[in-house]
Design a protein around this motif. Structure first.
Motif, PDB file in Angstrom:
ATOM      1  N   GLN A 235       0.827  -1.207   0.000  1.00 55.65           N
ATOM      2  CA  GLN A 235       0.000   0.000   0.000  1.00 55.65           C
ATOM      3  C   GLN A 235       0.865   1.263   0.000  1.00 55.65           C
ATOM      4  O   GLN A 235       0.523   2.266  -0.642  1.00 55.65           O
ATOM      5  CB  GLN A 235      -0.939   0.004   1.205  1.00 55.65           C
ATOM      6  N   GLU A 236       1.986   1.222   0.695  1.00 56.47           N
ATOM      7  CA  GLU A 236       2.915   2.346   0.644  1.00 56.47           C
ATOM      8  C   GLU A 236       3.445   2.542  -0.773  1.00 56.47           C
ATOM      9  O   GLU A 236       3.592   3.675  -1.245  1.00 56.47           O
ATOM     10  CB  GLU A 236       4.072   2.120   1.627  1.00 56.47           C
ATOM     11  N   GLN A 237       3.720   1.424  -1.440  1.00 58.73           N
ATOM     12  CA  GLN A 237       4.199   1.487  -2.821  1.00 58.73           C
ATOM     13  C   GLN A 237       3.135   2.093  -3.731  1.00 58.73           C
ATOM     14  O   GLN A 237       3.441   2.912  -4.598  1.00 58.73           O
ATOM     15  CB  GLN A 237       4.578   0.085  -3.300  1.00 58.73           C
ATOM     16  N   ALA A 238       1.890   1.699  -3.525  1.00 55.89           N
ATOM     17  CA  ALA A 238       0.796   2.226  -4.343  1.00 55.89           C
ATOM     18  C   ALA A 238       0.673   3.730  -4.172  1.00 55.89           C
ATOM     19  O   ALA A 238       0.533   4.480  -5.152  1.00 55.89           O
ATOM     20  CB  ALA A 238      -0.517   1.541  -3.968  1.00 55.89           C
ATOM     21  N   ALA A 239       0.727   4.205  -2.935  1.00 57.10           N
ATOM     22  CA  ALA A 239       0.613   5.642  -2.664  1.00 57.10           C
ATOM     23  C   ALA A 239       1.793   6.414  -3.241  1.00 57.10           C
ATOM     24  O   ALA A 239       1.640   7.555  -3.691  1.00 57.10           O
ATOM     25  CB  ALA A 239       0.505   5.880  -1.160  1.00 57.10           C
ATOM     26  N   GLN A 240       2.959   5.790  -3.244  1.00 51.64           N
ATOM     27  CA  GLN A 240       4.144   6.445  -3.790  1.00 51.64           C
ATOM     28  C   GLN A 240       4.086   6.519  -5.318  1.00 51.64           C
ATOM     29  O   GLN A 240       4.456   7.539  -5.914  1.00 51.64           O
ATOM     30  CB  GLN A 240       5.398   5.688  -3.349  1.00 51.64           C
TER      31      GLN A 240
END
Length: 319
Positions: A188-193
């Motif tokens: 999810q952090e990757q998606a937001a980034q």
């Protein structure tokens, strides 16, 4: 998407403006009709395509047209020309997804297991793996969905929505195995980034931080979401919740008020504001807010509980 549709129309227009042999002009006409069949859910493209020779591409485009119209029988009829061709089978898998998800999954999975067939058809492997993942997820087979999604991300690691999908699967697995939450957080952090302007990524990320009780990160993430889309009520609502949990009643009230302003017909932010009023020792205000929330959602037990707490604080327990 509308962006893809406009890009398609622009490309067709540019190709049409070039001086080409008649055979190429005929090909452009067929591209135009097949594109309209894929992008527009109406009868005309699907009726026009059969006027041309039945190539696999024509048949697949016709199946797509009937699928977009919600006409599975029409899709079956269009597929009869090349029922075994991968392009047609992919479109049929998409067409079957809602009425027979298991069969659709088997079709897509069998295709994904045949790399030699895929190489000749022009189907992009990561997109097919993503389709397998979605269909497996719809069937409740989370491990197969995750495996296919990992393969898709091996090809295209920068697809934000696929990372978000992986996070969703890991969160479901975390319900029985909390250790899976770490993988959900990473994806999810990757998606937001990768897609910082997409508010749902930040809301989902804040939810994971909340489960981890990482409240400063919750607030930071939600503030970013509110900055990205200040007219979107959801970030303000969840930000109000986060401030209430951390005890900042002033900020909690401001955020809840903003959420109410943006969506006055939604009971949740009004209920949140009532809870904040209770914590701020304002039972009269809490009671009035809870009554407003009850009008919008009379079956919400949470509203009834807050209303009861407000009445008790006002020394009106008999009500």
């Amino acid at each position: 998407s509308s962006h893809a549709y406009q890009a398609f129309l622009q490309a067709i227009e540019q190709a049409s403006g070039c001086n080409m042999p008649k055979s190429n002009n005929d090909r452009i006409t067929r591209w135009r009709i097949r594109g309209l069949a894929a992008f527009r859910a109406d009868e005309k493209p699907s009726q026009t395509i059969p006027q041309f020779s039945k190539t696999p591409e024509d048949a697949a485009a016709s199946v797509a047209a009937f699928r977009n119209m919600g006409n599975p029988q029409g899709a079956l009829q269009a597929a009869r020309f090349y029922p075994a061709h991968p392009l047609v089978q992919v479109q049929m898998a998409l067409s079957l997804a809602r009425q027979d998800a298991r069969k659709a999954f088997q079709v897509a999975r069998n295709l994904a297991a045949s790399p030699s067939v895929l190489g000749k058809s022009g189907i992009t492997p990561p997109l097919l793996q993503a389709l397998v993942a979605h269909l497996a997820h719809r069937n409740g087979d989370l491990q197969v969905a995750l495996k296919a999604l990992k393969k898709a991300l091996t090809y295209w690691p920068d697809e934000a929505r696929w990372h978000a999908f992986a996070a969703q699967i890991y969160l479901t697995l975390a319900e029985s195995d909390p250790a899976q939450r770490a993988a959900a957080l990473t994806h999810q952090e990757q998606a937001a980034q990768l897609e910082p302007g997409h508010v749902p990524h930040h809301l989902a990320l804040a939810n994971i931080y909340l489960q981890e009780e990482a409240y400063p990160k919750v607030i930071q993430t939600l503030e970013k979401a509110a900055q990205i889309s200040p007219e979107h009520p959801e970030p303000w609502y969840y930000l109000g919740q986060a401030h209430l949990v951390t005890g900042d009643l002033t900020q909690a009230a401001l955020c809840a008020d903003r959420a109410i302003e943006l969506n006055p017909e939604e009971a949740r932010p009004i209920l949140l504001r009532a809870k904040i009023a209770l914590e701020a020792d304002d039972p009269k205000g809490a009671h009035k807010l809870a009554q407003n929330a009850l009008k919008l959602n009379p079956h919400d037990i949470g509203v009834v509980l807050v209303l009861s707490r407000g009445l008790a604080a006002l020394d009106r327990p008999e009500e």
